[in-house]
Write an enzyme that holds these catalytic residues in place. Sequence first.
Site, PDB file in Angstrom:
ATOM      1  N   HIS A  74     -62.986 129.353 -36.304  1.00 51.26           N
ATOM      2  CA  HIS A  74     -62.450 128.160 -36.344  1.00 51.26           C
ATOM      3  C   HIS A  74     -62.183 127.351 -37.379  1.00 51.26           C
ATOM      4  O   HIS A  74     -61.398 126.329 -37.652  1.00 51.26           O
ATOM      5  CB  HIS A  74     -63.476 127.405 -35.196  1.00 51.26           C
TER       6      HIS A  74
HETATM    7  C1  UD1 Z   1     -64.686 120.442 -35.894  1.00 56.76           C
HETATM    8  C2  UD1 Z   1     -65.488 120.079 -37.184  1.00 56.76           C
HETATM    9  C3  UD1 Z   1     -66.291 121.311 -37.488  1.00 56.76           C
HETATM   10  C4  UD1 Z   1     -66.948 121.698 -36.452  1.00 56.76           C
HETATM   11  C5  UD1 Z   1     -66.337 122.017 -35.167  1.00 56.76           C
HETATM   12  C6  UD1 Z   1     -67.009 122.344 -34.041  1.00 56.76           C
HETATM   13  C7  UD1 Z   1     -64.492 118.251 -38.612  1.00 56.76           C
HETATM   14  C8  UD1 Z   1     -63.652 117.970 -40.068  1.00 56.76           C
HETATM   15  N1  UD1 Z   1     -64.565 119.620 -38.265  1.00 56.76           N
HETATM   16  O1  UD1 Z   1     -63.598 121.177 -36.329  1.00 56.76           O
HETATM   17  O2  UD1 Z   1     -67.162 120.848 -38.639  1.00 56.76           O
HETATM   18  O3  UD1 Z   1     -67.619 122.978 -36.621  1.00 56.76           O
HETATM   19  O4  UD1 Z   1     -65.711 120.615 -34.804  1.00 56.76           O
HETATM   20  O5  UD1 Z   1     -66.040 122.972 -32.841  1.00 56.76           O
HETATM   21  O6  UD1 Z   1     -65.007 117.316 -37.903  1.00 56.76           O
HETATM   22  N2  UD1 Z   1     -58.746 120.746 -30.476  1.00 56.76           N
HETATM   23  C9  UD1 Z   1     -58.218 121.172 -28.861  1.00 56.76           C
HETATM   24  N3  UD1 Z   1     -59.231 120.417 -27.981  1.00 56.76           N
HETATM   25  C10 UD1 Z   1     -60.333 119.877 -28.515  1.00 56.76           C
HETATM   26  C11 UD1 Z   1     -60.394 119.599 -29.803  1.00 56.76           C
HETATM   27  C12 UD1 Z   1     -59.487 119.989 -30.779  1.00 56.76           C
HETATM   28  O7  UD1 Z   1     -57.413 121.765 -28.719  1.00 56.76           O
HETATM   29  O8  UD1 Z   1     -60.884 119.099 -27.608  1.00 56.76           O
HETATM   30  C13 UD1 Z   1     -57.560 121.256 -31.336  1.00 56.76           C
HETATM   31  C14 UD1 Z   1     -56.356 120.538 -31.841  1.00 56.76           C
HETATM   32  O9  UD1 Z   1     -55.346 121.474 -32.048  1.00 56.76           O
HETATM   33  C15 UD1 Z   1     -57.033 119.873 -33.234  1.00 56.76           C
HETATM   34  C16 UD1 Z   1     -57.774 121.192 -33.561  1.00 56.76           C
HETATM   35  O10 UD1 Z   1     -58.340 121.997 -32.627  1.00 56.76           O
HETATM   36  O11 UD1 Z   1     -55.877 119.662 -33.956  1.00 56.76           O
HETATM   37  C17 UD1 Z   1     -58.862 120.550 -34.648  1.00 56.76           C
HETATM   38  O12 UD1 Z   1     -59.851 119.848 -34.136  1.00 56.76           O
HETATM   39  P1  UD1 Z   1     -60.672 119.177 -35.013  1.00 56.76           P
HETATM   40  O13 UD1 Z   1     -61.494 118.182 -34.264  1.00 56.76           O
HETATM   41  O14 UD1 Z   1     -59.836 118.321 -35.882  1.00 56.76           O
HETATM   42  O15 UD1 Z   1     -61.555 119.990 -35.762  1.00 56.76           O
HETATM   43  P2  UD1 Z   1     -62.521 121.210 -35.443  1.00 56.76           P
HETATM   44  O16 UD1 Z   1     -61.445 122.488 -35.683  1.00 56.76           O
HETATM   45  O17 UD1 Z   1     -62.689 121.143 -33.818  1.00 56.76           O
END
Ligand code: UD1
Length: 356
Positions: free
Chosen positions: A201
């Site tokens: 991820h």
């Molecule tokens: C975040 C953390 C990372 C952690 C990870 C655990 C940051 C910068 N990154 O990364 O350190 O290891 O969480 O999982 O804070 N999305 C969904 N549903 C959700 C949440 C996210 O579909 O409930 C998708 C969206 O397209 C979003 C993408 O995942 O844009 C990224 O989500 P984001 O919270 O920005 O970062 P993670 O990759 O989850």
Amino acid sequence: MKILSVVGARPQFVKLAPISRALTGRAEHVVVHTGQHYDELLSDVFFRDLEIPLPDVNLAIGSGSHGAQTGSMISAIEPVLLSHAPDWVLVYGDTNSTLAAAVAAVKLHLPLAHLEAGLRSFNRRMPEEHNRVLTDHASDLCLAPTQTAMRQLGIEGLAERSVLVGDVMTDVLLQVRDSAKPGNALPEGVSPGDYYVGTLHRAENTDDPERLRSIIRALASLDKPLLLLAHPRLIEVARRHGISLDEGAIRAADSRPYPEMVALVSGSSGVVTDSGGLQKEAFLLRVPCTTLRSETEWTETVELGWNVLVHDNLDELAAVVSRPQPEQTSETPYGDGHAAEAVAAVLLNPERLPRT
Ligand code: UD1
């Protein structure tokens, strides 16, 4: 005493579980969920399975660019901190939720404690590295999981405000390990003990389609089925670029609730991941791990022979993943499963701290 925890993303809910338990009946504990993770499988299931009381406040911030997401969180957290006026603001790990809460707290002169302080990848392109460095330096109290983290805090001039408490993820893992069963989690054609578990991820692995394609190609060539527990970010990027995840050895599946994940890892022949938590969980379960990164914050897993890093040399991935079991070890670099107790003791007795 009033302690206010701010969490928002999957690994933070895991860390919150033992802290919440350790503080029950000993302090007023207010839990604020930023809403960074909102999918049921990334959020609700953790509260349910790990028996964490539901958050007192959910800010429902959701996804966004780093600046937009972090900025929205700061402005939403500020009034909550003002209305609760806690004795401690407790932040966890290295996500954007961590940094946002840290900035909001220091601006209001509220005492700030950072759990999982002192970890470093020394890779300044990782969003998590910015978050943890900035949060450590903003904090009044750095709660370090390992000796390595303590040493690093010392190098950065933060020794006087740092305390070694151990790793709270060890607390959770040891509690869940013995009761977790893989149950029906294995897809058809996958036999117990004869598969790998994978997760992917990190932005550095998912956001560049060429890199993602190369990783998927390498994973597809593994010698056993790989149960790829796909984060929504991976599913979304793969869909956008027309990259199929179900190739060769790969069996793509949704991410799993924590106890099921632990059971799957425990019953596997190996883990392939870019997650921080999973590297450690594999080590604690004594399952060989291969990490798709050029560096790790959890260096002990590599030093003790249970984790091998693969970044540019993806051609070697299949051989690395199927390597023989490493030598057993009785080392416990991540503590003995009582870290949350140590955290509670420090927070509840701040007068004993060298400096707060
Ligand atoms: C975040 C953390 C990372 C952690 C990870 C655990 C940051 C910068 N990154 O990364 O350190 O290891 O969480 O999982 O804070 N999305 C969904 N549903 C959700 C949440 C996210 O579909 O409930 C998708 C969206 O397209 C979003 C993408 O995942 O844009 C990224 O989500 P984001 O919270 O920005 O970062 P993670 O990759 O989850």
